[in-house]
Write a protein that holds these residues in place. Sequence first.
Motif: not given
Length: 233
Positions: A88-108
């Motif tokens: 609605x405000x023409x902007x952007x939002x990003x939530x990350x429970x964990x921002x580490x590369x390692x955990x995002x690889x772990x998620x996959x």
Amino acid sequence: MKIALVGYGKMGKIIDEIAQKRGHEVVARLKETPTAENLNNPDVVIEFSLPEVAYNNIKACLENKIPVICGTTGWLEKKAEIEKLAVDNDTAFLYGSNFSLGVNLFFALNEKLAALMKNVDEYSCQLEEIHHIHKKDAPSGTAISIAEGIFKNNPKFDAWKLDETENNQLGIFAIREDEVPGTHSVFYRSEVDEIEIKHTAFNRNGFALGAVVAAEWIKDKRGNFEMKDVLGL
Ligand SMILES: NC(=O)C1=CN([C@@H]2O[C@H](COP(=O)(O)OP(=O)(O)OC[C@H]3O[C@@H](n4cnc5c(N)ncnc54)[C@H](OP(=O)(O)O)[C@@H]3O)[C@@H](O)[C@H]2O)C=CC1
Ligand SMILES: O=C(O)C1=N[C@H](C(=O)O)C[C@H](O)C1
């Protein structure tokens, strides 16, 4: 890039250091609700505060059309409202429970293992997360993301329960110990053996670096995103 930090505790201070090392100007270091004035006209906000204040913090930033990278966990019941505000405000939002590369690889990795185990009935599954004694929420946001990754790939599970395993609910066991930065394990146990996948953070630097990289990525974007969009996973 001009970055405003909302929440200036253990994570805010490390993010400050890493952001400056990467050549950014930190224009605000807030421990209070952000406003157009105290934010000091940033390009992006990085928000690591507390579960009870995150919603109001993020709302204030989005209503000022400032993109937000949010790492605060334990407030997700209002995430849909926040995502609508970003659009609605023409902007952007990003939530990350964990921002580490390692955990995002772990998620996959977790999702691939969950899919493999979909048709294997011999194994039970449960999660364990270990964090420092100062942590306000349980289970961790990372553990909830891991559970959601299992639900997506294994219809045997569709809900989680804290510190116990009941029926089709995945047990997430939350342990609070010393100054542990964050350890997450997924266990598959049979009568004859156990399979474990585990991620151990040695410090908070991986979380902080990921948040700054996400802030660099989101500048000039519109809409709602996840860390896997930043990493191309
Ligand atoms: N996504 C990720 O990768 C990670 C997420 N986290 C999450 O980030 C959050 C913060 O963690 P951490 O830094 O360790 O926590 P801390 O408690 O160390 O820091 C929280 C900060 O928020 C401040 N604060 C209090 N009220 C407000 C408010 N109204 N507006 C803005 N700031 C406020 C606190 O100020 P005061 O000191 O005065 O109380 C403090 O500086 C937690 O939810 C945690 O789960 C943590 C690590 C990684
Ligand atoms: O509170 C913390 O410290 C952490 N919180 C996040 C979570 O709740 O998953 C991320 C990381 O595990 C550290």
